[in-house]
Design a protein around this motif. Sequence first.
Motif, short mmCIF file in Angstrom:
data_model
loop_
_atom_site.label_atom_id
_atom_site.label_comp_id
_atom_site.label_asym_id
_atom_site.label_seq_id
_atom_site.Cartn_x
_atom_site.Cartn_y
_atom_site.Cartn_z
N ILE A 190 0.84 -1.21 0.00
CA ILE A 190 0.00 0.00 0.00
C ILE A 190 0.87 1.25 0.00
CG2 ILE A 190 -1.63 1.33 1.40
CD1 ILE A 190 -2.88 -1.34 2.27
N GLU A 191 1.96 1.21 0.78
CA GLU A 191 2.86 2.37 0.85
C GLU A 191 3.69 2.54 -0.43
OE1 GLU A 191 2.22 4.07 3.38
OE2 GLU A 191 1.16 2.52 4.51
N MET A 192 3.67 1.53 -1.29
CA MET A 192 4.45 1.58 -2.52
C MET A 192 3.64 2.13 -3.70
SD MET A 192 7.53 0.54 -1.91
CE MET A 192 8.51 -0.43 -0.78
N ARG A 193 2.46 2.62 -3.46
CA ARG A 193 1.64 3.19 -4.54
C ARG A 193 2.01 4.66 -4.74
NH1 ARG A 193 -4.09 0.59 -2.32
NH2 ARG A 193 -3.52 -1.60 -2.67
N GLN A 194 3.26 4.89 -5.08
CA GLN A 194 3.77 6.24 -5.22
C GLN A 194 4.21 6.48 -6.66
OE1 GLN A 194 6.66 7.35 -2.20
NE2 GLN A 194 5.87 5.79 -0.79
N PRO A 195 3.78 7.57 -7.28
CA PRO A 195 4.14 7.84 -8.68
C PRO A 195 5.64 7.87 -8.91
CG PRO A 195 2.47 9.38 -7.90
CD PRO A 195 2.92 8.62 -6.71
N GLU A 196 6.41 8.28 -7.87
CA GLU A 196 7.86 8.40 -8.03
C GLU A 196 8.54 7.06 -8.28
OE1 GLU A 196 6.96 9.65 -4.18
OE2 GLU A 196 5.55 10.21 -5.76
N LEU A 197 7.84 5.96 -8.01
CA LEU A 197 8.45 4.65 -8.19
C LEU A 197 8.43 4.17 -9.63
CD1 LEU A 197 7.25 2.70 -5.01
CD2 LEU A 197 9.54 3.51 -5.53
N ALA A 198 7.81 4.92 -10.51
CA ALA A 198 7.79 4.54 -11.93
C ALA A 198 9.23 4.45 -12.44
CB ALA A 198 7.00 5.57 -12.73
N GLY A 199 9.52 3.38 -13.14
CA GLY A 199 10.86 3.18 -13.68
C GLY A 199 11.79 2.44 -12.74
N ARG A 200 11.36 2.22 -11.51
CA ARG A 200 12.20 1.47 -10.56
C ARG A 200 11.73 0.01 -10.50
NH1 ARG A 200 13.13 5.68 -5.48
NH2 ARG A 200 12.35 7.54 -6.54
N THR A 201 12.51 -0.81 -9.80
CA THR A 201 12.21 -2.24 -9.73
C THR A 201 12.03 -2.65 -8.27
OG1 THR A 201 13.49 -2.73 -11.73
CG2 THR A 201 13.05 -4.57 -10.23
N ILE A 202 10.95 -3.37 -8.01
CA ILE A 202 10.73 -3.95 -6.69
C ILE A 202 10.82 -5.47 -6.82
CG2 ILE A 202 9.06 -4.34 -4.82
CD1 ILE A 202 8.00 -1.54 -5.29
N ARG A 203 11.72 -6.06 -6.06
CA ARG A 203 11.89 -7.52 -6.06
C ARG A 203 11.37 -8.06 -4.74
NH1 ARG A 203 17.96 -6.44 -8.11
NH2 ARG A 203 17.58 -6.45 -10.35
N VAL A 204 10.55 -9.07 -4.82
CA VAL A 204 9.97 -9.69 -3.62
C VAL A 204 10.41 -11.15 -3.56
CG1 VAL A 204 7.86 -10.30 -2.38
CG2 VAL A 204 7.98 -8.15 -3.68
N ILE A 205 11.07 -11.52 -2.47
CA ILE A 205 11.41 -12.93 -2.26
C ILE A 205 10.14 -13.63 -1.78
CG2 ILE A 205 12.80 -14.57 -0.95
CD1 ILE A 205 15.03 -12.53 -0.89
N GLN A 206 9.71 -14.62 -2.53
CA GLN A 206 8.38 -15.21 -2.33
C GLN A 206 8.23 -15.93 -1.00
OE1 GLN A 206 7.05 -17.58 -5.64
NE2 GLN A 206 5.32 -18.44 -4.54
N GLY A 207 9.24 -16.70 -0.59
CA GLY A 207 9.11 -17.48 0.63
C GLY A 207 7.91 -18.40 0.55
N GLY A 208 7.07 -18.38 1.59
CA GLY A 208 5.90 -19.23 1.61
C GLY A 208 4.63 -18.55 1.15
#
Length: 470
Positions: A190-208
């Motif tokens: 929810i906190e990552m819904r920021q326009p400034e993040l366009a063009g960046r990469t978010i990687r999530v380690i899936q785990g379980g």
Amino acid sequence: MGTGHVMRCLALAQAARKEGLDVRMVCRLGVSWLRERLAREDIPLLELPDMPPETEEPANLLDQLQRKDFPQPGMTDTPIWVALDGYHFDAACQKAVMAAGYRLLVIDDYAHLPEYHCDVLLNQNIGAEQLTYHGSIGRKLLGLDYVLLRQEFWDAREKAQQRMRPTQPQNILVTLGGGNFIEHLEKIAIEMRQPELAGRTIRVIQGGMDADRIRAAFARCPAQLEILPRVDDMSSLLLDTDLCITAGGSTCWELCCLGVPFLTVEVAENQHAIVTLLRKKRIALSYTRETAQTALAGVATYPSFSIGQKINILTFLLKIRLRHVVYDDLDFLFMLANDQDVRKYSFNTQPITFEEHLTWFDNIINSNTAFFLAEVDKEPFASIRFQKKNNETQISISLTRDTRGLGYGAYLIKQAVKKYFGNHCKEEIVAYIKKENISSLKSFQRASFHTDKEVAVGETPAIRLVLPNR
């Protein structure tokens, strides 16, 4: 077991093998890719089929350890160590392992048991030095100096120091552990819904966590999303990370090792103290809307500090062997007896001639005195002697100069008592220490000796310490 428990045990296994020790791993694996990760290390693995119980039965634990293909205490002079890492191993398990003749290392996180019984207790977390541990513990290794880091992180440190990070983090990693923490992840998203993040990469380690729920959580985030079902090379992933959002577990120390800025999320009760202290010491802030916005706007500078610098002490302890003195030890004992500090804190401070030493040694070797040497890789570094004198059993210990002040004294005293008397001391043991020999006094006190009274040995003021029979 959780991923963090397994991976820090892998770090211990790597360090032990590097020192020439034979290593086996026994574990319950809740994350499938860990099997392949352990297989690449070529470490013999016994995987237990079920999930960890709330409390392990000591009899079941001993059955797992006493397999025909596992080395057993008494088969050789080399001690067999067991490392227990898991909240389901209680004091009854610890006592059972030690009673069976094993040496025991307990890896702990937050002093959750009323008492501990082990040869070595290791808590690698920040603030561990402030925790109170009760019970019979030979040696405590507490705090960030003793962090268990896998070899890949030591190898990556130079690259990490040379890497220039962008002003604003472009590659953001989210890792919450090997379990299912989707509810925590959804709050982060929810906190990552920021326009400034366009063009960046978010990687999530899936785990379980379920991959579809991860994608749904980040559906309104303008950054490119990458879901990592498994991570084969964590150090390389962290080298390519500008900002990490992590649970308050072992990953924090890997991030510190490589100097990666991070924010923490408390996903379990046992992480509370770690997250709090990281924040108080301004090593890493807790994840909130405000701290996330600040971190994403520009990477702050974080203090650098050394971690894991003393873990060689642990591998040294694992290799210590106590044996009876033999005639070939004459020269080593002569050198040790004439060491400047040994003479200073002896009740006879005069240098010893070789003729005097030879006469004394012949008397000792031909008597029923229990006289042990401690050695690593067949190199002696300490002597411990039990002597019947004045109707009591007296103990004395001397260490070489390079091994003093590292906490080995208390550990060796406990091990020598156990070797001499077995698991139950059958008589009172007494030590006489010069009043000014503070370091030796502390060693005996840490080895469960109690201060009895002040006495005079000859004309020298001394403290009499006693280990009661039990």
